[in-house]
Design a protein around this motif. Structure first.
Motif, PDB file in Angstrom:
ATOM      1  N   CYS A   1      51.452  39.410  34.840  1.00 19.69           N
ATOM      2  CA  CYS A   1      49.249  40.321  34.455  1.00 19.69           C
ATOM      3  C   CYS A   1      49.594  40.544  35.853  1.00 19.69           C
ATOM      4  O   CYS A   1      48.137  40.785  36.019  1.00 19.69           O
ATOM      5  N   CYS A   2      50.066  39.680  37.514  1.00 22.59           N
ATOM      6  CA  CYS A   2      48.919  40.327  38.568  1.00 22.59           C
ATOM      7  C   CYS A   2      49.700  41.600  39.068  1.00 22.59           C
ATOM      8  O   CYS A   2      49.388  42.244  40.307  1.00 22.59           O
ATOM      9  N   ALA A   3      50.198  41.858  38.474  1.00 17.67           N
ATOM     10  CA  ALA A   3      51.740  42.495  38.799  1.00 17.67           C
ATOM     11  C   ALA A   3      51.770  44.037  37.955  1.00 17.67           C
ATOM     12  O   ALA A   3      52.229  44.552  37.706  1.00 17.67           O
ATOM     13  N   SER A   4      50.632  43.757  36.937  1.00 17.01           N
ATOM     14  CA  SER A   4      50.693  44.325  35.306  1.00 17.01           C
ATOM     15  C   SER A   4      48.965  45.487  35.462  1.00 17.01           C
ATOM     16  O   SER A   4      48.990  46.356  34.469  1.00 17.01           O
ATOM     17  N   TYR A   5      47.664  44.844  35.606  1.00 18.70           N
ATOM     18  CA  TYR A   5      46.753  45.455  35.268  1.00 18.70           C
ATOM     19  C   TYR A   5      45.579  45.799  36.554  1.00 18.70           C
ATOM     20  O   TYR A   5      45.837  45.078  37.704  1.00 18.70           O
ATOM     21  N   ARG A   6      45.285  46.865  35.903  1.00 23.10           N
ATOM     22  CA  ARG A   6      44.111  47.186  37.295  1.00 23.10           C
ATOM     23  C   ARG A   6      43.223  46.132  36.870  1.00 23.10           C
ATOM     24  O   ARG A   6      42.237  45.845  35.747  1.00 23.10           O
ATOM     25  N   VAL A   7      42.520  45.519  38.290  1.00 22.49           N
ATOM     26  CA  VAL A   7      41.082  44.038  38.244  1.00 22.49           C
ATOM     27  C   VAL A   7      39.860  44.926  38.639  1.00 22.49           C
ATOM     28  O   VAL A   7      39.817  45.065  39.867  1.00 22.49           O
ATOM     29  N   ASP A   8      39.358  45.258  38.273  1.00 27.06           N
ATOM     30  CA  ASP A   8      38.127  46.049  38.202  1.00 27.06           C
ATOM     31  C   ASP A   8      36.744  45.096  37.939  1.00 27.06           C
ATOM     32  O   ASP A   8      36.633  43.929  36.979  1.00 27.06           O
ATOM     33  N   PHE A   9      36.039  44.758  38.786  1.00 25.21           N
ATOM     34  CA  PHE A   9      34.832  44.070  38.292  1.00 25.21           C
ATOM     35  C   PHE A   9      33.572  44.470  39.473  1.00 25.21           C
ATOM     36  O   PHE A   9      33.903  44.893  40.075  1.00 25.21           O
ATOM     37  N   SER A  10      32.736  43.309  39.395  1.00 28.89           N
ATOM     38  CA  SER A  10      31.438  44.107  39.554  1.00 28.89           C
ATOM     39  C   SER A  10      30.991  43.193  40.782  1.00 28.89           C
ATOM     40  O   SER A  10      31.772  42.247  42.079  1.00 28.89           O
ATOM     41  N   ILE A  11      30.904  44.228  42.144  1.00 31.82           N
ATOM     42  CA  ILE A  11      30.513  43.960  43.473  1.00 31.82           C
ATOM     43  C   ILE A  11      30.001  42.748  43.547  1.00 31.82           C
ATOM     44  O   ILE A  11      29.761  42.296  44.870  1.00 31.82           O
TER      45      ILE A  11
ATOM     46  N   TYR B   1      42.816  31.878  44.274  1.00 27.08           N
ATOM     47  CA  TYR B   1      43.038  31.415  42.852  1.00 27.08           C
ATOM     48  C   TYR B   1      41.724  31.121  42.511  1.00 27.08           C
ATOM     49  O   TYR B   1      41.647  31.107  42.065  1.00 27.08           O
ATOM     50  N   GLU B   2      41.515  30.377  43.907  1.00 22.53           N
ATOM     51  CA  GLU B   2      39.842  29.645  43.780  1.00 22.53           C
ATOM     52  C   GLU B   2      38.887  30.152  43.385  1.00 22.53           C
ATOM     53  O   GLU B   2      37.390  30.122  43.169  1.00 22.53           O
ATOM     54  N   TRP B   3      39.085  31.351  44.402  1.00 25.06           N
ATOM     55  CA  TRP B   3      37.609  32.749  44.996  1.00 25.06           C
ATOM     56  C   TRP B   3      38.264  34.238  44.087  1.00 25.06           C
ATOM     57  O   TRP B   3      38.071  34.647  43.991  1.00 25.06           O
ATOM     58  N   ARG B   4      39.169  34.093  42.273  1.00 28.30           N
ATOM     59  CA  ARG B   4      39.761  35.175  41.905  1.00 28.30           C
ATOM     60  C   ARG B   4      38.520  35.417  41.119  1.00 28.30           C
ATOM     61  O   ARG B   4      37.141  35.044  40.775  1.00 28.30           O
ATOM     62  N   PRO B   5      38.401  37.484  40.811  1.00 31.40           N
ATOM     63  CA  PRO B   5      37.384  38.234  40.604  1.00 31.40           C
ATOM     64  C   PRO B   5      37.628  37.332  38.618  1.00 31.40           C
ATOM     65  O   PRO B   5      38.388  36.706  37.970  1.00 31.40           O
ATOM     66  N   SER B   6      36.855  38.067  38.107  1.00 22.74           N
ATOM     67  CA  SER B   6      35.740  37.216  36.546  1.00 22.74           C
ATOM     68  C   SER B   6      37.495  37.749  35.613  1.00 22.74           C
ATOM     69  O   SER B   6      37.634  36.985  34.702  1.00 22.74           O
ATOM     70  N   PRO B   7      38.034  39.117  35.323  1.00 18.11           N
ATOM     71  CA  PRO B   7      39.161  39.614  34.711  1.00 18.11           C
ATOM     72  C   PRO B   7      40.067  38.377  34.890  1.00 18.11           C
ATOM     73  O   PRO B   7      40.866  38.146  34.449  1.00 18.11           O
ATOM     74  N   CYS B   8      40.173  37.587  36.232  1.00 17.60           N
ATOM     75  CA  CYS B   8      41.401  36.822  36.340  1.00 17.60           C
ATOM     76  C   CYS B   8      41.274  35.661  35.262  1.00 17.60           C
ATOM     77  O   CYS B   8      42.528  34.926  34.992  1.00 17.60           O
ATOM     78  N   HIS B   9      40.441  35.159  35.128  1.00 17.03           N
ATOM     79  CA  HIS B   9      40.002  34.138  34.421  1.00 17.03           C
ATOM     80  C   HIS B   9      40.045  34.021  33.330  1.00 17.03           C
ATOM     81  O   HIS B   9      40.105  32.886  32.030  1.00 17.03           O
ATOM     82  N   GLU B  10      39.741  35.664  32.606  1.00 18.17           N
ATOM     83  CA  GLU B  10      39.543  36.268  31.110  1.00 18.17           C
ATOM     84  C   GLU B  10      41.467  35.908  30.607  1.00 18.17           C
ATOM     85  O   GLU B  10      41.446  35.280  29.442  1.00 18.17           O
ATOM     86  N   LEU B  11      42.584  36.272  31.233  1.00 22.04           N
ATOM     87  CA  LEU B  11      43.509  36.724  30.353  1.00 22.04           C
ATOM     88  C   LEU B  11      44.050  35.093  30.586  1.00 22.04           C
ATOM     89  O   LEU B  11      43.793  34.480  31.152  1.00 22.04           O
ATOM     90  N   GLU B  12      44.714  34.804  29.417  1.00 21.54           N
ATOM     91  CA  GLU B  12      45.057  33.148  28.502  1.00 21.54           C
ATOM     92  C   GLU B  12      46.670  33.374  28.800  1.00 21.54           C
ATOM     93  O   GLU B  12      47.053  34.271  28.152  1.00 21.54           O
ATOM     94  N   PRO B  13      47.083  32.395  28.919  1.00 22.97           N
ATOM     95  CA  PRO B  13      48.747  32.064  29.065  1.00 22.97           C
ATOM     96  C   PRO B  13      49.287  32.202  27.588  1.00 22.97           C
ATOM     97  O   PRO B  13      48.190  31.784  26.375  1.00 22.97           O
ATOM     98  N   GLY B  14      49.591  33.493  27.592  1.00 25.81           N
ATOM     99  CA  GLY B  14      50.464  33.747  25.741  1.00 25.81           C
ATOM    100  C   GLY B  14      49.724  33.832  25.021  1.00 25.81           C
ATOM    101  O   GLY B  14      49.743  34.978  23.747  1.00 25.81           O
ATOM    102  N   ASP B  15      48.003  35.280  25.131  1.00 23.40           N
ATOM    103  CA  ASP B  15      47.485  35.642  24.507  1.00 23.40           C
ATOM    104  C   ASP B  15      48.168  37.560  25.102  1.00 23.40           C
ATOM    105  O   ASP B  15      49.208  37.722  25.808  1.00 23.40           O
ATOM    106  N   TYR B  16      47.725  37.766  24.051  1.00 24.56           N
ATOM    107  CA  TYR B  16      48.390  39.742  24.093  1.00 24.56           C
ATOM    108  C   TYR B  16      48.609  40.672  25.353  1.00 24.56           C
ATOM    109  O   TYR B  16      49.334  40.454  25.491  1.00 24.56           O
ATOM    110  N   GLY B  17      47.277  40.037  25.911  1.00 23.93           N
ATOM    111  CA  GLY B  17      47.065  40.549  27.358  1.00 23.93           C
ATOM    112  C   GLY B  17      48.739  39.906  28.518  1.00 23.93           C
ATOM    113  O   GLY B  17      49.854  40.615  28.954  1.00 23.93           O
ATOM    114  N   CYS B  18      48.584  38.921  28.497  1.00 20.76           N
ATOM    115  CA  CYS B  18      49.748  37.597  29.058  1.00 20.76           C
ATOM    116  C   CYS B  18      51.322  38.952  28.273  1.00 20.76           C
ATOM    117  O   CYS B  18      52.398  38.574  29.549  1.00 20.76           O
TER     118      CYS B  18
END
Length: 110
Positions: free
Chosen positions: A11-21, A72-89
């Motif tokens: 996932c970290c090598a597949s998606y653009r990660v955009d989030f609020s400033i 990991y402890e400071w990753r942005p919100s889109p990184c919290h949204e992907l779950e192991p085994g879900d469609y994006g994964c």
């Protein structure tokens, strides 16, 4: 037991990660601003996810073998949204030629 995501990283090598400033550390958030690029006045993007091949600047290791997130402890919100085994994964795993998540973990519950 090692979490299967630590041997994946697709996932970290597949998606653009955009989030609020406002998630940036210099705006009161936690994401290190040095690892981002500005998209517009209200949105930023994790460096490395802004071009192809995609690979987040915070990703360490080799995809499909052994990986980690340097923030990991400071990753942005889109990184919290992907779950192991879900469609994006599953889509990211397929993009990197990795087996489906359920196959990778066998029948064990993670």
């Amino acid at each position: 037991m090692t979490h299967p995501c630590l041997s994946c990283g697709a996932c970290c090598a597949s998606y653009r990660v955009d989030f609020s400033i406002y998630e940036l550390d210099d705006a009161g958030g936690r994401v290190p601003s040095g690892l981002t690029v500005e998209v517009n006045g209200s949105t930023c993007r994790m460096r490395g996810t802004d071009h192809v091949p995609i690979r987040c600047a915070a990703l360490t290791g080799k995809v499909g073998e052994k990986v980690g997130c340097g923030i990991y402890e400071w990753r942005p919100s889109p990184c919290h949204e992907l779950e192991p085994g879900d469609y994006g994964c599953e889509k990211a795993r397929a993009r990197h030629g990795l087996p489906p998540y359920a196959e990778a973990v066998g029948d064990r519950i993670v």
